[in-house]
Design a protein around this motif. Structure first.
Motif, short mmCIF file in Angstrom:
data_model
loop_
_atom_site.label_atom_id
_atom_site.label_comp_id
_atom_site.label_asym_id
_atom_site.label_seq_id
_atom_site.Cartn_x
_atom_site.Cartn_y
_atom_site.Cartn_z
N THR A 106 -59.82 -47.10 -11.49
CA THR A 106 -60.88 -46.25 -12.02
C THR A 106 -61.68 -45.70 -10.84
OG1 THR A 106 -62.09 -48.31 -12.41
CG2 THR A 106 -61.12 -47.24 -14.32
N LYS A 107 -62.33 -44.56 -11.06
CA LYS A 107 -62.97 -43.85 -9.95
C LYS A 107 -64.21 -44.55 -9.38
CE LYS A 107 -61.07 -39.33 -10.97
NZ LYS A 107 -61.29 -37.95 -11.41
N ASN A 108 -64.64 -45.62 -10.04
CA ASN A 108 -65.75 -46.38 -9.46
C ASN A 108 -65.23 -47.46 -8.50
OD1 ASN A 108 -64.62 -48.13 -11.27
ND2 ASN A 108 -66.48 -48.47 -12.49
N SER A 109 -63.93 -47.44 -8.21
CA SER A 109 -63.35 -48.39 -7.27
C SER A 109 -63.93 -48.16 -5.88
CB SER A 109 -61.82 -48.24 -7.20
OG SER A 109 -61.24 -48.48 -8.46
N SER A 110 -64.11 -49.23 -5.13
CA SER A 110 -64.67 -49.12 -3.78
C SER A 110 -63.66 -48.46 -2.84
CB SER A 110 -65.02 -50.50 -3.24
OG SER A 110 -63.83 -51.27 -3.06
N ALA A 111 -64.17 -47.95 -1.73
CA ALA A 111 -63.31 -47.32 -0.72
C ALA A 111 -62.24 -48.29 -0.24
CB ALA A 111 -64.17 -46.85 0.45
N SER A 112 -62.64 -49.54 -0.01
CA SER A 112 -61.67 -50.53 0.50
C SER A 112 -60.60 -50.83 -0.54
CB SER A 112 -62.38 -51.82 0.92
OG SER A 112 -63.06 -52.38 -0.17
N LYS A 113 -60.99 -50.82 -1.83
CA LYS A 113 -60.03 -51.06 -2.91
C LYS A 113 -58.98 -49.94 -2.96
CE LYS A 113 -58.36 -53.00 -6.69
NZ LYS A 113 -57.66 -54.28 -6.65
N ILE A 114 -59.43 -48.70 -2.78
CA ILE A 114 -58.50 -47.56 -2.81
C ILE A 114 -57.53 -47.64 -1.63
CG2 ILE A 114 -58.34 -45.03 -2.61
CD1 ILE A 114 -61.06 -44.93 -4.14
N ILE A 115 -58.06 -47.96 -0.45
CA ILE A 115 -57.21 -48.09 0.75
C ILE A 115 -56.20 -49.23 0.56
CG2 ILE A 115 -57.22 -48.72 3.21
CD1 ILE A 115 -60.00 -47.24 3.34
N ASP A 116 -56.69 -50.36 0.06
CA ASP A 116 -55.80 -51.52 -0.18
C ASP A 116 -54.72 -51.17 -1.20
OD1 ASP A 116 -57.23 -53.03 1.60
OD2 ASP A 116 -58.35 -54.15 0.07
N ALA A 117 -55.10 -50.40 -2.24
CA ALA A 117 -54.16 -50.03 -3.29
C ALA A 117 -53.02 -49.17 -2.74
CB ALA A 117 -54.88 -49.28 -4.41
N VAL A 118 -53.36 -48.25 -1.83
CA VAL A 118 -52.33 -47.39 -1.21
C VAL A 118 -51.34 -48.26 -0.43
CG1 VAL A 118 -51.93 -45.60 0.53
CG2 VAL A 118 -53.81 -45.34 -1.12
N ARG A 119 -51.86 -49.20 0.34
CA ARG A 119 -50.99 -50.10 1.10
C ARG A 119 -50.12 -50.95 0.16
NH1 ARG A 119 -52.39 -49.63 6.22
NH2 ARG A 119 -54.56 -49.57 6.88
N GLU A 120 -50.77 -51.44 -0.91
CA GLU A 120 -50.09 -52.35 -1.83
C GLU A 120 -48.89 -51.68 -2.51
OE1 GLU A 120 -51.68 -55.38 -5.26
OE2 GLU A 120 -53.14 -54.53 -3.89
N VAL A 121 -49.12 -50.47 -3.08
CA VAL A 121 -48.02 -49.81 -3.80
C VAL A 121 -46.91 -49.37 -2.83
CG1 VAL A 121 -49.44 -49.05 -5.74
CG2 VAL A 121 -49.06 -47.50 -3.82
N SER A 122 -47.28 -49.07 -1.59
CA SER A 122 -46.27 -48.62 -0.63
C SER A 122 -45.31 -49.73 -0.24
CB SER A 122 -46.95 -48.06 0.62
OG SER A 122 -47.55 -49.09 1.37
N THR A 123 -45.71 -50.98 -0.50
CA THR A 123 -44.83 -52.11 -0.19
C THR A 123 -44.24 -52.73 -1.47
OG1 THR A 123 -46.74 -53.61 -0.14
CG2 THR A 123 -46.02 -52.70 1.96
N GLY A 124 -44.34 -51.95 -2.57
CA GLY A 124 -43.72 -52.41 -3.81
C GLY A 124 -44.62 -53.20 -4.74
N GLY A 125 -45.88 -53.35 -4.36
CA GLY A 125 -46.82 -54.10 -5.22
C GLY A 125 -47.45 -53.20 -6.27
N GLY A 126 -48.23 -53.81 -7.14
CA GLY A 126 -48.98 -53.06 -8.15
C GLY A 126 -50.46 -53.16 -7.84
N ALA A 127 -51.21 -52.13 -8.12
CA ALA A 127 -52.64 -52.14 -7.81
C ALA A 127 -53.44 -51.76 -9.04
CB ALA A 127 -52.93 -51.16 -6.67
N MET A 128 -54.44 -52.58 -9.36
CA MET A 128 -55.29 -52.28 -10.52
C MET A 128 -56.73 -52.61 -10.23
SD MET A 128 -53.24 -53.80 -13.80
CE MET A 128 -51.47 -53.95 -13.68
N SER A 129 -57.64 -51.81 -10.80
CA SER A 129 -59.06 -52.15 -10.76
C SER A 129 -59.25 -53.45 -11.54
CB SER A 129 -59.90 -51.06 -11.43
OG SER A 129 -59.68 -49.83 -10.83
N THR A 130 -60.34 -54.15 -11.26
CA THR A 130 -60.62 -55.41 -11.96
C THR A 130 -60.68 -55.20 -13.47
OG1 THR A 130 -61.92 -56.06 -10.04
CG2 THR A 130 -62.20 -57.38 -12.03
N ASN A 131 -61.37 -54.11 -13.89
CA ASN A 131 -61.51 -53.87 -15.33
C ASN A 131 -60.17 -53.52 -15.97
OD1 ASN A 131 -61.81 -51.54 -13.68
ND2 ASN A 131 -62.54 -50.35 -15.42
N VAL A 132 -59.30 -52.84 -15.23
CA VAL A 132 -57.97 -52.50 -15.76
C VAL A 132 -57.11 -53.76 -15.88
CG1 VAL A 132 -55.83 -51.24 -15.30
CG2 VAL A 132 -58.03 -50.13 -14.91
#
Length: 208
Positions: A106-132
């Motif tokens: 969700t768009k209220n995700s922190s900057a670090s969460k968005i950066i971590d999510a990009v890294r995570e999906v690029s290595t085959g992981g899944g990324a979700m906001s806490t609320n999701v």
């Protein structure tokens, strides 16, 4: 293969798009190849952009993010797509994930969460906001024998959270008459005559 992660942004809000572009461009091993205001503007260029990760909004002019997902996956089967949106309804979350999204923020995700999510999906992981993530977990705790369809459950859930029919219609991209029809079916299936009775019955039986 380049060490830099190639990123494409598809977001119709100019300020947000520029903000994400600035945020991600500042990361040493990220390169923002392109940023578009809609999928319709992006689609001719995506193959040439050759992104590793695409950050995709849902509500956009023309083809929305959910409609765009299967086309992107067909054109770029190896690209990892992160939905980045204000909408966190269970219906949209599951639809996006089943259509191939690798993450949902969700768009209220922190900057670090968005950066971590990009890294995570690029290595085959899944990324979700806490609320999701909470929505996904909650869905597994529901009574699987519910007589309600996924859409009816979603609508009743939203009613229980205080949303009006017009808000539900807007959020789910359907008209109010369709919402009314679903509500009528919910009342019939739960054998109730009011909104409060429907919510009470559904909660007691863990349908929502």
């Amino acid at each position: 293969m380049s060490q830099n992660l190639r990123i494409v942004l598809i977001e119709d809000d100019d300020i947000l798009r520029m903000g994400y572009e600035s945020l991600l461009s500042d990361v040493e091993d990220f390169v923002v190849v392109n940023a578009y205001a809609s999928y319709d503007l992006a689609k001719k260029h995506l193959e040439a952009d050759h992104p590793d990760v695409i950050l995709l909004d849902i509500q956009m002019p023309g083809t929305n993010g959910l409609q765009a997902l299967p086309f992107i996956k067909k054109t770029l089967p190896n690209a990892n797509i992160i939905i980045l949106t204000v909408f966190d309804s269970p219906e949209l979350v599951f639809e996006a994930l089943t259509m191939g999204a690798g993450g949902y923020l969700t768009k209220n995700s922190s900057a670090s969460k968005i950066i971590d999510a990009v890294r995570e999906v690029s290595t085959g992981g899944g990324a979700m906001s806490t609320n999701v993530a909470r929505i996904v977990m909650h869905s597994f705790q529901k009574n699987l024998n519910s007589p309600l369809t996924k859409r009816e459950t979603e609508i009743l859930d939203r009613i229980a959270n205080g949303q009006t029919k017009s808000q539900i219609a807007n959020d789910l991209f359907i008209d109010q008459e369709t919402v009314r029809s679903h509500v009528k079916n919910i009342y019939i299936k739960l054998d109730v005559n009011s909104k409060s009775e429907a919510i009470k019955t559904a909660k007691e039986k863990r349908f929502i």
